[in-house]
Design a protein around this motif. Structure first.
Motif, short mmCIF file in Angstrom:
data_model
loop_
_atom_site.label_atom_id
_atom_site.label_comp_id
_atom_site.label_asym_id
_atom_site.label_seq_id
_atom_site.Cartn_x
_atom_site.Cartn_y
_atom_site.Cartn_z
N UNK A 153 1.03 -1.18 0.03
CA UNK A 153 0.08 -0.20 -0.06
C UNK A 153 0.81 1.29 -0.01
N UNK A 154 0.34 2.28 -0.53
CA UNK A 154 1.15 3.48 -0.49
C UNK A 154 1.03 4.17 0.85
N UNK A 155 1.64 5.20 1.27
CA UNK A 155 1.61 5.95 2.38
C UNK A 155 0.17 6.78 2.26
N UNK A 156 -0.17 7.38 1.21
CA UNK A 156 -1.31 8.28 1.11
C UNK A 156 -1.87 8.10 -0.33
N UNK A 157 -3.17 8.42 -0.31
CA UNK A 157 -3.86 8.07 -1.82
C UNK A 157 -5.07 8.91 -1.68
N UNK A 189 -10.99 10.59 6.29
CA UNK A 189 -10.77 11.12 4.89
C UNK A 189 -10.53 12.51 4.77
N UNK A 190 -10.12 13.19 4.22
CA UNK A 190 -9.90 14.71 3.94
C UNK A 190 -10.50 14.88 2.62
N UNK A 196 -8.85 12.19 0.41
CA UNK A 196 -7.47 11.58 0.85
C UNK A 196 -7.42 10.93 2.31
N UNK A 197 -6.83 9.71 2.06
CA UNK A 197 -6.45 9.03 3.26
C UNK A 197 -4.86 8.51 3.65
N UNK A 198 -4.62 8.35 4.62
CA UNK A 198 -3.09 7.94 4.86
C UNK A 198 -3.17 6.43 5.57
N UNK A 199 -2.55 5.57 5.17
CA UNK A 199 -2.46 4.12 5.31
C UNK A 199 -1.56 3.79 6.59
#
Length: 437
Positions: free
Chosen positions: A92-96, A147-148, A320-323
């Motif tokens: 997974x990415x850090x953020x998407x 989520x932003x 945007x979400x951070x994983x």
């Protein structure tokens, strides 16, 4: 054979673990040398990818200790499936971006994303971007913010005002009774025309409910929640009124539910659910569609008991979400990058210009940074004005199941004449309660 299968499974598990560990080591290698490196997945849309690549480039020029790798998220068979596969594989990415509220609820349920309000600088970000009102409707049932929101399309209805004037109406209808009166006059003068052309009304497609049922329900209920956590909290009176309107329209032959090509543009129907992505298509295919001449944009009509001037609609919106799989350093670095992006309204303006997606800001219609652009694109002004009046999707891990039941138990059978509004609402709420429990 069973032992062989078990052995193969253990080998596969070992390989996946090593790959995941390797990916984590690679991502952390920059941190060991004083540089934080993280991956940012943009939506699989060229204009959005270009925007984030440009933002990352500017940010890295000012912050040499950070390296941001921007790439489009996989979308086979869907972007949601691509993210879930990456999480399962440890990639997974850090953020998407491209995260809807319903999908975020699924990710939060498995602890795959982290609460954003826990990051240093969160409160400053919300204040700097002027999004206190918009973000308030995004809070999840557990009081966290996963989520932003980046953009918010306050879904509107378009009305063919040129045809309305032929029928004797100077403005689009605001109430259900006015809608039915317009429909009556339409059928008297043009028996072959329809009020609303929407084939999805007789389909169970879960996401279609955003653009028919929830637009009307949010207006009728004055923005009342539908589901909170594992509880159905829908407003019964508003729900029945919404279904009754659909039933009335169907019985009076005002709904075109078979597939049709550009029915609103050609005048076959005079009402249409419209998002801001429509206008670039019209510029190319239907230049005669002019705001104030052939059409107007309005909030959804409401029952007579509801104040139309303060009505609500559905927000087609993602963010945007951070994983959780990223390191703490990567997570904070990603958040700091986002805070930098949204600390400057000029960045939101650039986004607006490139994507036509209204930034999720309370002040979009008032901030001087956007004045010239909105004056050049007057069709976007109504969307900008109503961002605070737009309700995002429900935050439930079973969003798909819930919205399928809205179709199969209520919307579809009401329009097909198989149930009355109260029966359909009762059947739907009973079915949804079982899914939520």
């Amino acid at each position: 054979m069973k032992k062989i299968r078990n052995y193969r499974f253990l080998v596969l598990l070992f390989v996946v673990t090593m790959i995941a560990t390797g990916c984590q080591s690679d991502s952390s290698s920059g941190e060991a040398s004083g540089q934080v490196e993280f991956d940012f997945w943009s939506a699989p849309n060229p204009s959005q990818q270009v925007f984030w690549e440009d933002m990352a480039k500017q940010y890295m020029e000012e912050n040499e200790e950070v390296k941001i790798n921007v790439s489009p998220m996989p979308e086979s068979p869907s972007s949601e499936a691509g993210i879930q596969s990456a999480i399962a594989a440890g990639n997974a990415p850090t953020i998407s971006e491209n995260i809807s509220r319903g999908f975020a609820a699924q990710l939060a349920g498995s602890s795959a994303v982290v609460p954003l309000e826990e990051f240093e600088g969160y409160d400053e970000l919300i204040k700097e971007r002027k999004m206190e009102e918009t973000i308030s409707t995004w809070k999840f049932a557990d009081d966290h913010q996963y989520v932003l929101p980046i953009y918010s399309n306050a879904m509107l209805f378009g009305w063919r005002t040129d045809i309305l004037k032929e029928l004797g109406f100077d403005a689009p209808p605001k109430t259900y009774d006015e809608v039915l009166e317009v429909g009556k006059k339409l059928k008297e003068k043009y028996p072959d025309k329809f009020l609303w052309s929407r084939a999805d009304l007789v389909k169970p497609t879960w996401w279609a409910r955003w653009f028919d049922f929830f637009m009307l329900y949010n207006g009728a209920s004055e923005g009342n929640s539908f589901v909170e956590g594992s509880e159905l909290v829908a407003n019964n009176e508003a729900g029945v009124a919404t279904l009754q309107l659909l039933k009335d329209l169907s019985e009076k032959d005002l709904l075109l539910t078979r597939e049709a090509t550009d029915p609103f543009e050609t005048g076959q129907s005079i009402m249409m659910d419209i998002g801001p992505w429509t206008f670039s298509y019209w510029d190319e295919k239907f230049p005669e569609m002019k705001l104030g001449e052939t059409y107007e944009l309005t909030m959804p009509p409401v029952p007579e008991s509801v104040d139309y001037e303060n009505s609500k609609t559905f927000a087609d919106t993602k963010g945007l979400s951070i994983y959780a799989s990223a390191t703490k350093e990567q997570q904070q670095a990603a958040f700091d990058f986002i805070k930098w992006v949204y600390s400057n309204p000029e960045h939101d303006l650039e986004w607006f210009k490139q994507t036509n997606l209204p930034p999720a800001r309370d002040d979009l219609s008032e901030n001087e940074a956007f004045t010239a652009f909105l004056e050049e694109n007057p069709e976007l002004q109504e969307y900008a004005k109503n961002i605070p009046n737009a309700v995002p999707p429900i935050d439930s891990e079973v969003t798909v199941e819930v919205q399928e039941l809205i179709g199969t138990e209520a919307v579809n059978p009401v329009i097909q004449g198989e149930k009355d509004a109260e029966e359909a609402w009762s059947d739907m709420t009973d079915a949804i309660d079982k899914v939520l429990k």
